[in-house]
Design an enzyme around this catalytic site. Structure first.
Site, PDB file in Angstrom:
ATOM      1  N   HIS A 132     103.807  85.611  26.060  1.00 33.20           N
ATOM      2  CA  HIS A 132     103.727  84.435  26.950  1.00 33.20           C
ATOM      3  C   HIS A 132     104.478  84.792  28.234  1.00 33.20           C
ATOM      4  O   HIS A 132     105.431  85.592  28.199  1.00 33.20           O
ATOM      5  CB  HIS A 132     104.413  83.277  26.218  1.00 33.20           C
ATOM      6  CG  HIS A 132     104.337  81.944  26.888  1.00 33.20           C
ATOM      7  ND1 HIS A 132     105.139  81.596  27.939  1.00 33.20           N
ATOM      8  CD2 HIS A 132     103.570  80.855  26.623  1.00 33.20           C
ATOM      9  CE1 HIS A 132     104.870  80.346  28.296  1.00 33.20           C
ATOM     10  NE2 HIS A 132     103.920  79.874  27.522  1.00 33.20           N
ATOM     11  N   ASP A 209     110.793  85.917  20.500  1.00 31.46           N
ATOM     12  CA  ASP A 209     110.305  84.649  21.061  1.00 31.46           C
ATOM     13  C   ASP A 209     109.616  83.917  19.914  1.00 31.46           C
ATOM     14  O   ASP A 209     108.474  84.224  19.568  1.00 31.46           O
ATOM     15  CB  ASP A 209     109.339  84.944  22.219  1.00 31.46           C
ATOM     16  CG  ASP A 209     108.622  83.686  22.691  1.00 31.46           C
ATOM     17  OD1 ASP A 209     108.795  82.615  22.071  1.00 31.46           O
ATOM     18  OD2 ASP A 209     107.866  83.778  23.679  1.00 31.46           O
ATOM     19  N   GLN A 212     106.223  80.006  18.729  1.00 34.34           N
ATOM     20  CA  GLN A 212     105.070  79.704  17.861  1.00 34.34           C
ATOM     21  C   GLN A 212     105.329  80.134  16.427  1.00 34.34           C
ATOM     22  O   GLN A 212     104.428  80.044  15.588  1.00 34.34           O
ATOM     23  CB  GLN A 212     103.805  80.404  18.392  1.00 34.34           C
ATOM     24  CG  GLN A 212     103.425  80.054  19.813  1.00 34.34           C
ATOM     25  CD  GLN A 212     102.930  78.622  19.975  1.00 34.34           C
ATOM     26  OE1 GLN A 212     102.599  77.937  19.000  1.00 34.34           O
ATOM     27  NE2 GLN A 212     102.901  78.133  21.202  1.00 34.34           N
ATOM     28  N   LYS A 235     107.411  72.011  20.113  1.00 41.18           N
ATOM     29  CA  LYS A 235     106.316  72.628  19.349  1.00 41.18           C
ATOM     30  C   LYS A 235     106.524  72.401  17.854  1.00 41.18           C
ATOM     31  O   LYS A 235     105.723  72.831  17.033  1.00 41.18           O
ATOM     32  CB  LYS A 235     106.219  74.112  19.665  1.00 41.18           C
ATOM     33  CG  LYS A 235     105.978  74.344  21.165  1.00 41.18           C
ATOM     34  CD  LYS A 235     105.498  75.692  21.480  1.00 41.18           C
ATOM     35  CE  LYS A 235     105.604  76.018  22.949  1.00 41.18           C
ATOM     36  NZ  LYS A 235     104.469  75.528  23.735  1.00 41.18           N
ATOM     37  N   CYS A 373      99.160  80.679  29.693  1.00 38.15           N
ATOM     38  CA  CYS A 373     100.385  81.373  30.128  1.00 38.15           C
ATOM     39  C   CYS A 373     100.479  82.765  29.504  1.00 38.15           C
ATOM     40  O   CYS A 373     101.573  83.220  29.120  1.00 38.15           O
ATOM     41  CB  CYS A 373     101.645  80.575  29.795  1.00 38.15           C
ATOM     42  SG  CYS A 373     101.734  79.045  30.709  1.00 38.15           S
TER      43      CYS A 373
HETATM   44  C1  LIG Z   1     104.994  82.126  22.585  1.00 40.93           C
HETATM   45  C2  LIG Z   1     105.623  81.187  23.581  1.00 40.93           C
HETATM   46  N1  LIG Z   1     106.739  81.547  24.213  1.00 40.93           N
HETATM   47  C3  LIG Z   1     107.351  80.752  25.097  1.00 40.93           C
HETATM   48  C4  LIG Z   1     106.854  79.511  25.396  1.00 40.93           C
HETATM   49  C5  LIG Z   1     107.570  78.646  26.375  1.00 40.93           C
HETATM   50  O1  LIG Z   1     108.059  77.518  25.734  1.00 40.93           O
HETATM   51  P1  LIG Z   1     108.735  76.326  26.590  1.00 40.93           P
HETATM   52  O2  LIG Z   1     107.760  75.989  27.674  1.00 40.93           O
HETATM   53  O3  LIG Z   1     108.910  75.242  25.596  1.00 40.93           O
HETATM   54  O4  LIG Z   1     110.024  76.861  27.114  1.00 40.93           O
HETATM   55  C6  LIG Z   1     105.673  79.084  24.778  1.00 40.93           C
HETATM   56  C7  LIG Z   1     105.041  77.802  25.128  1.00 40.93           C
HETATM   57  O5  LIG Z   1     103.837  77.651  25.047  1.00 40.93           O
HETATM   58  C8  LIG Z   1     105.052  79.943  23.832  1.00 40.93           C
HETATM   59  O6  LIG Z   1     103.936  79.570  23.199  1.00 40.93           O
END
Ligand SMILES: Cc1ncc(COP(=O)(O)O)c(C=O)c1O
Length: 415
Positions: A132, A209, A212, A235, A373
Site C-alpha cells: 500500500h 504492515d 489487512q 478496518k 492506494c
Molecule cells: C495494507 C494497508 N496498509 C496501510 C493502510 C493505511 O491505513 P490507514 O489509512 O488506516 O492509515 C491500508 C488502508 O487501506 C492498507 O490496506
C-alpha cells in the site's frame, strides 16, 4: 463449493452476526445494502457504538492529567483498551502498544524515529511490490532525507511474493524490511513468519504492515517475532482515526520521540526536556480517547466471535465469491495467490471499474474501484485500477449472489 456445502461449513459461530451491524439494515438506491468494501473501512457493531456513546455521555474528560473523577474514568477506560489490545496481539508488555491515528502514522513513526537516525547512503530498506502507498511513501521520504535506497522484492502473475528473489535480495546492505501481512489490493497473504525468521538470522529488523492482517486472523507478535507491527482500528470494526504501533520494547526504548508536546514529557524547562516512559514517549498531545475506547470494544467483539472462526468463515466465503465470479463470462480475476484473505480484485470485459462500481451502486452494492492506494500493483498487472470486493463476517452467500447478478446486469448494459 456449492452453496449448501458453504452453508454447512459456515456453521461455526459466525452466522447471524449481520444483525450486530445497524448500518446494514437499510436500503441504498431502493435495494437492501450489500457492503463489500470492508478492506477500505469495515462497519461498526452496536457494541462498539454503545461503548463510545457511554464514554461520551458519562465519562468524557482528558486522560492522564486530572485528579477528578471523570478524568480517572476516562484514563481507566483508555488504558484498559491498551491492555485489551496488548492481549489481542499477545505483546509481552503494555509498554509495547503505542496508540496512533492508524497504520499510516505507525509506519511514519518507525521511519522517522527508528530508521532516520540510523541509516544513510549505502543502506537499503527492502519492501515488496505489493505494498500500500502507506508502506512505500514513508520509505521514499526517508530515502530522500538520508540517502538510503529503496529495494523492491518482485511478485509473480498470481500476485504472490517471489520468495526466492526476496531471499536473493537479502544482503548486508539491507538494514530494514517493511512488508505487508496481507495485500489490500489482491488479498495475498505474505509468509511473514518465514521472512522474519530469515531476517532475524541476519539481524535485520522487520516492520509488518498489518492493516489487512489483524481484522482477519489471529495475530501473535511474540510468535511472529516481528520488531514492529502496524494496524488501524477502522478496518477491524472500530472508529476511524485510531490505530496501533506494536514495537519490541528494546527498540522503542532506543528510539527518540517522533513528535513533541503534552503527555510525552516528564519535565520541561528551557534548558531541556526529559521524556516520559514508554509508551507515552510516542503519544504527544491529547489522543483520540473515544476512538481508543472504541477500539478496545472492537477487540472484545472480535474475541467474542473468535479470530479462528472469523478466518475460517471468511476463507470459505472468499472461495464461494471466487467461484461465482469465475462463472461470469468476461471476468478477469486479478490476484489468484494460493493463500488469500477476504479480498478479490477483478475486471469485467473492458468496462471501466468506476463504471462497474457506479452500476453496482445503483443496485445497492458497494464495492471499491480504482488503484486501492497500490499503484505499483496496478502497473504490474497492466491495469489503471480494478474492481475489488472485500469481505467481513457480516457478509454471506446472498451478498455474493447479489454481486454476481449485478455484474451480469452491468454486462448487459454495456453489451
Ligand atoms: C495494507 C494497508 N496498509 C496501510 C493502510 C493505511 O491505513 P490507514 O489509512 O488506516 O492509515 C491500508 C488502508 O487501506 C492498507 O490496506
Amino acid at each position: 463449493m456449492t452453496q449448501a456445502q458453504y452453508n454447512q461449513g459456515a456453521a461455526n459461530g459466525v452466522e447471524n452476526r449481520r444483525d450486530d451491524f445497524p448500518v446494514l439494515k437499510q436500503d441504498i438506491n431502493g435495494h437492501s445494502i450489500v457492503y463489500l468494501d470492508s478492506a477500505a473501512s469495515a462497519q461498526q457493531p452496536t457494541a462498539v457504538m454503545q461503548t463510545v456513546a457511554e464514554y461520551q455521555q458519562h465519562n468524557h474528560a482528558n486522560v492522564h492529567r486530572g485528579v477528578h473523577t471523570l478524568s480517572h474514568r476516562a484514563t481507566d477506560a483508555y488504558e484498559g483498551a491498551r491492555e485489551k489490545i496488548q492481549g489481542f496481539i499477545n505483546a509481552a508488555s503494555r509498554s509495547e502498544i503505542v496508540l496512533t491515528s492508524g497504520t499510516t502514522e505507525s509506519i511514519n513513526l518507525v521511519a522517522q524515529s527508528y530508521c532516520r537516525p540510523r541509516f544513510g547512503p549505502g543502506d537499503k530498506i527492502l519492501i515488496s511490490h505489493l505494498e500500500h502507498h502507506s508502506n512505500i511513501v514513508p520509505w521514499q521520504l526517508l530515502c530522500e532525507q538520508t540517502g538510503a535506497e529503496l529495494a523492491v522484492a518482485p511478485i509473480d502473475d498470481f500476485g504472490q511474493l517471489d520468495l526466492d528473489r526476496f531471499t536473493s535480495l537479502l544482503d548486508e546492505t539491507v538494514r530494514f524490511i517493511a512488508i505487508a501481512h496481507v495485500s489490500n489490493a489482491l488479498g495475498t497473504i505474505i509468509p511473514i513468519k518465514d521472512i522474519i525468521a530469515q531476517a532475524r538470522q541476519m539481524s535485520i529488523p522487520v516492520l509488518v504492515d498489518g492493516a489487512q492482517g489483524v481484522p482477519h486472523m489471529s495475530i501473535n507478535v511474540q510468535d511472529l517475532d516481528c520488531d514492529f507491527y502496524a494496524f488501524s482500528g477502522h478496518k477491524m470494526f472500530a472508529p476511524t482515526g485510531v490505530g496501533v504501533l506494536y514495537g519490541r520494547e528494546s527498540l522503542l526504548e532506543e528510539m527518540p520521540p517522533y513528535q513533541g508536546g503534552g503527555d510525552m514529557i516528564l519535565e520541561v524547562s528551557f534548558d531541556g526536556t526529559t521524556y516520559n516512559e514508554l509508551p507515552y514517549k510516542f503519544e504527544a498531545g491529547t489522543p483520540n480517547i473515544s476512538g481508543v475506547i472504541g477500539l478496545g470494544a472492537a477487540v472484545d467483539y472480535l474475541q467474542a466471535v473468535g479470530m479462528s472462526n472469523i478466518a475460517r468463515y471468511e476463507h470459505d466465503l472468499l472461495l464461494y465469491l471466487t467461484e461465482q465470479l469465475q462463472k461470469i463470462d468476461g471476468i478477469r480475476l486479478i490476484g489468484t495467490a494460493e493463500s488469500k484473505a477476504s479480498v478479490q480484485s477483478f475486471m469485467l470485459d473492458d468496462i471501466h471499474p468506476h463504471d462497474l462500481g457506479t452500476i453496482l451502486d445503483h443496485q445497492g452494492i458497494a464495492i471499491r474501484t480504482g488503484h486501492h492506494c497500490a499503484m505499483p500493483v496496478m502497473d504490474y498487472f497492466g491495469v489503471p485500477g480494478t474492481a475489488r470486493a472485500s469481505l467481513a463476517i457480516y457478509n454471506n452467500t446472498a451478498d455474493v449472489d447479489r454481486l454476481a447478478a449485478g455484474l451480469v446486469k452491468a454486462k448487459q448494459i454495456f453489451s
